[in-house]
Design a protein around this motif. Structure first.
Motif, mmCIF file in Angstrom:
data_model
loop_
_atom_site.group_PDB
_atom_site.id
_atom_site.type_symbol
_atom_site.label_atom_id
_atom_site.label_comp_id
_atom_site.label_asym_id
_atom_site.label_seq_id
_atom_site.Cartn_x
_atom_site.Cartn_y
_atom_site.Cartn_z
ATOM 1 N N LYS A 13 0.843 -1.195 0.000
ATOM 2 C CA LYS A 13 0.000 0.000 0.000
ATOM 3 C C LYS A 13 0.874 1.239 0.000
ATOM 4 N N ILE A 41 1.007 5.047 1.333
ATOM 5 C CA ILE A 41 0.411 5.993 2.278
ATOM 6 C C ILE A 41 0.962 7.377 1.932
ATOM 7 N N ARG A 42 0.048 8.320 1.749
ATOM 8 C CA ARG A 42 0.466 9.628 1.271
ATOM 9 C C ARG A 42 -0.161 10.677 2.173
ATOM 10 N N PHE A 43 0.610 11.658 2.592
ATOM 11 C CA PHE A 43 0.058 12.661 3.525
ATOM 12 C C PHE A 43 0.926 13.913 3.535
ATOM 13 N N TYR A 81 4.197 16.519 -0.082
ATOM 14 C CA TYR A 81 3.700 15.220 0.390
ATOM 15 C C TYR A 81 4.830 14.280 0.791
ATOM 16 N N GLU A 106 5.501 10.108 1.097
ATOM 17 C CA GLU A 106 4.942 8.832 0.636
ATOM 18 C C GLU A 106 5.656 7.681 1.338
ATOM 19 N N SER A 122 0.145 -1.692 6.268
ATOM 20 C CA SER A 122 -0.171 -0.269 6.361
ATOM 21 C C SER A 122 -0.797 0.107 7.699
ATOM 22 N N ASP A 142 -4.647 15.490 4.770
ATOM 23 C CA ASP A 142 -4.800 14.986 3.397
ATOM 24 C C ASP A 142 -4.247 13.569 3.240
ATOM 25 N N LEU A 143 -4.607 12.717 4.172
ATOM 26 C CA LEU A 143 -4.058 11.356 4.190
ATOM 27 C C LEU A 143 -4.807 10.447 3.208
ATOM 28 N N THR A 144 -4.060 9.762 2.369
ATOM 29 C CA THR A 144 -4.685 8.742 1.519
ATOM 30 C C THR A 144 -3.875 7.448 1.609
ATOM 31 N N VAL A 145 -4.596 6.332 1.526
ATOM 32 C CA VAL A 145 -3.931 5.033 1.475
ATOM 33 C C VAL A 145 -4.434 4.352 0.204
ATOM 34 N N THR A 146 -3.531 4.039 -0.701
ATOM 35 C CA THR A 146 -3.956 3.404 -1.949
ATOM 36 C C THR A 146 -3.137 2.142 -2.187
#
Lengths: 306, 255
Positions: free
Chosen positions: A224, A226-228, A252, A254, A260, A276-280
């Protein structure tokens, strides 16, 4: 019958000028299987297909399909192919195109069956000029399968197709497979390879970097991302784990990780202003980079994909 | 190991017929290509052979040479431009990996060239007989038509080589640049005997000149060289360009 080999590719290399597009690739293709060839652009997928179709000469190695040489008419009569970038002559109808290609084969499918399999009902009398991009792709697919081939080459078949058409293409491929057709499919959609393939070959920079069933492949790349945004300095974030893959791009950060949730728990302990946290899921490209790093092989300049 | 091959083969004759029919249908649906190819030689003949005719023999002589001009057009364009365009759009590649016999592809285009040639000759004959009062024996009309139609074959070979080597975007202009000067310099537009001597010897190198001489022999209007010279040059051109075309076709690593 399932494991009968229909094609052998033995230590095949292909050089374009100084670029090594394929480097010592060996591969067996089994009867009735769907083999997915997965890789980023320039990995050598199309080169491999072209070698099997006899459109290119090998630099070294051997390719034998049904015991025949690529490019021979006896072999072509048992195969169907969908290439990238095939324009169709404007002023022939769908029906004329199909009937012409059917005539090339000794035992083609019935015309109506081809129309049904490729989903062309209702547009049979249209000139190819008037077809939409997706309809053209379906017609090209029809031309590939019309001869009831024992081996079907599909080079990026779903490029330009809408989701619905793609799903029906997948359905048809499964139907053909049940009928005993072997399929070699290149794609850069992980999902497509996953849905269709019995076996996946991952190519990068002209080498097979990984092969296995879709499940085996996925187990290797379940990373995964993780971006923030955070004001915490990089050095402090590094304390989350010792082998942490962390990079900063713009404002950002990464982090790539297989676990994760553990990383996230620690992240919130270290930093208190995460925004602005995203987990993709990691993109395929990322997976390739990982798998490539995991394979301590010398890297070569990737050849241009033709 | 399964190395058994299917012994059954598709019906070759059916492929030939379908291939030619598909090609033909495509062309008559593209009048932008077919009409100019048909009308150019007729138009030129009407101007130079009928309206501006300088001697009583001129309409007969030019009917034959514009006939040559007429038949080499479809040969050069159908092969030269047709193949280059199909290569450019990737269609040719798909046919190449399909089990289409290469001979069927060539047959279809030759058949098409013959059909076009036949129509052009009929139109020319009509203009010549009705408006210029050209009179020949029936055997002469027939023999000239036959020579012209068969005589398009060397130009099919030249066109095939061009089609297999030119880029699709450059093909129409390049083929025109070959077709028009070739026609003029071979004495197809104006009788070769009106040319300065140097240009007459240059024409000896050009295949349309030799085809015109063979056809003109039928009505005793040729310059008097041996027919074997003319046939020899036409055969030599055919062989060279067939070899060049084969080399281009079997070149691997085409993009």
């Amino acid at each position: 019958m399932q494991h009968e080999h229909i094609a052998q590719i033995h230590q095949v290399s292909k050089k374009f000028d100084e670029n090594l597009a394929l480097d010592q690739v060996s591969l067996d293709i089994r009867s009735g299987e769907v083999l997915g060839i997965l890789g980023p652009n320039g990995a050598g997928k199309t080169t491999l297909i072209n070698l099997m179709l006899g459109r290119m000469a090998l630099t070294t190695g051997e390719v034998s399909i049904f015991g025949l040489k690529p490019g021979s008419i006896e072999l072509k009569r048992q195969c169907g192919a969908m290439l990238q970038l095939s324009g169709l002559p404007d002023m022939s109808t769908v029906k004329e195109h199909i009937e012409l290609f059917m005539s090339y084969y000794a035992n083609p499918f019935a015309y109506q069956k081809i129309i049904d399999l490729a989903g062309l009902a209702g547009i049979e009398d249209q000139y190819s000029k008037t077809l939409s991009g997706g309809q053209k792709q379906r017609l090209l697919f029809a031309l590939a399968i019309c001869g009831n081939p024992k081996l079907l080459f599909l080079d990026e078949p779903s490029v330009g197709m809408d989701i619905e058409t793609r799903k029906s293409l997948w359905h048809t491929i499964n139907e053909l497979k049940a009928n005993g057709t072997s399929v070699i499919l290149t794609t850069h959609y992980l999902e497509e390879a996953d849905q269709l393939s019995d076996r996946i070959i991952m190519l990068n920079q002209g080498k097979i970097i990984h092969q296995g069933t879709p499940d085996e492949i996925k187990a290797n790349i379940n990373t995964k991302k993780i971006r923030f945004i955070s004001s915490t300095p990089l050095a402090e974030l590094m304390s989350i784990g010792d082998k942490l893959k962390i990079t900063s791009s713009g404002k950002y950060y990464e982090i790539q990780s297989k676990d994760s949730s553990k990383i996230l728990r620690k992240l919130f302990q270290v930093s208190d202003d995460i925004q602005d946290l995203t987990v993709t899921g990691a993109a395929l490209e990322d997976a390739f980079i990982q798998l490539n790093q995991a394979n301590p092989m010398k890297t070569n300049a990737a050849g241009e994909e033709l | 190991m399964n190395t058994k091959t299917l012994s059954e083969k598709p019906n070759l004759l059916k492929i030939y017929i379908l291939e030619a029919k598909t090609e033909f249908m495509r062309l008559i649906r593209t009048p932008g290509f077919s009409i100019p190819t048909l009308l150019f030689p007729i138009m030129f003949y009407t101007f130079f052979g009928i309206v501006f005719s300088m001697s009583p023999a001129m309409p007969t002589y030019l009917m034959v040479t514009y006939g040559v001009f007429g038949v080499i057009g479809p040969a050069l364009f159908s092969f030269g431009v047709g193949i280059a365009v199909e290569r450019g759009q990737g269609w040719f590649n798909l046919k190449e990996v399909s089990p289409m016999p290469a001979s069927a592809y060539i047959f279809a285009r030759v058949a098409l060239t013959f059909i076009f040639s036949f129509v052009i000759i009929c139109l020319l004959y009509f203009m010549a007989a009705v408006f210029a009062d050209v009179q020949l024996y029936r055997s002469q009309w027939l023999l000239i038509a036959l020579i012209l139609i068969i005589g398009s074959l060397p130009f099919c070979a030249i066109g095939m080589y061009l089609g297999l080597s030119l880029k699709s975007s450059a093909a129409p202009a390049t083929v025109n640049l070959i077709y028009l000067p070739l026609g003029f310099l071979s004495g197809l537009w104006l009788p070769i005997t009106l040319f300065p001597e140097m240009m007459q010897s240059l024409a000896n190198l050009l295949p349309p000149y030799h085809l015109a001489q063979v056809a003109l022999k039928v009505i005793d209007m040729d310059v008097g060289d041996s027919i074997y010279l003319h046939l020899g040059v036409l055969a030599a051109y055919s062989i060279v360009f067939i070899l060049l075309a084969m080399k281009a076709y079997y070149k691997k690593d085409k993009s």
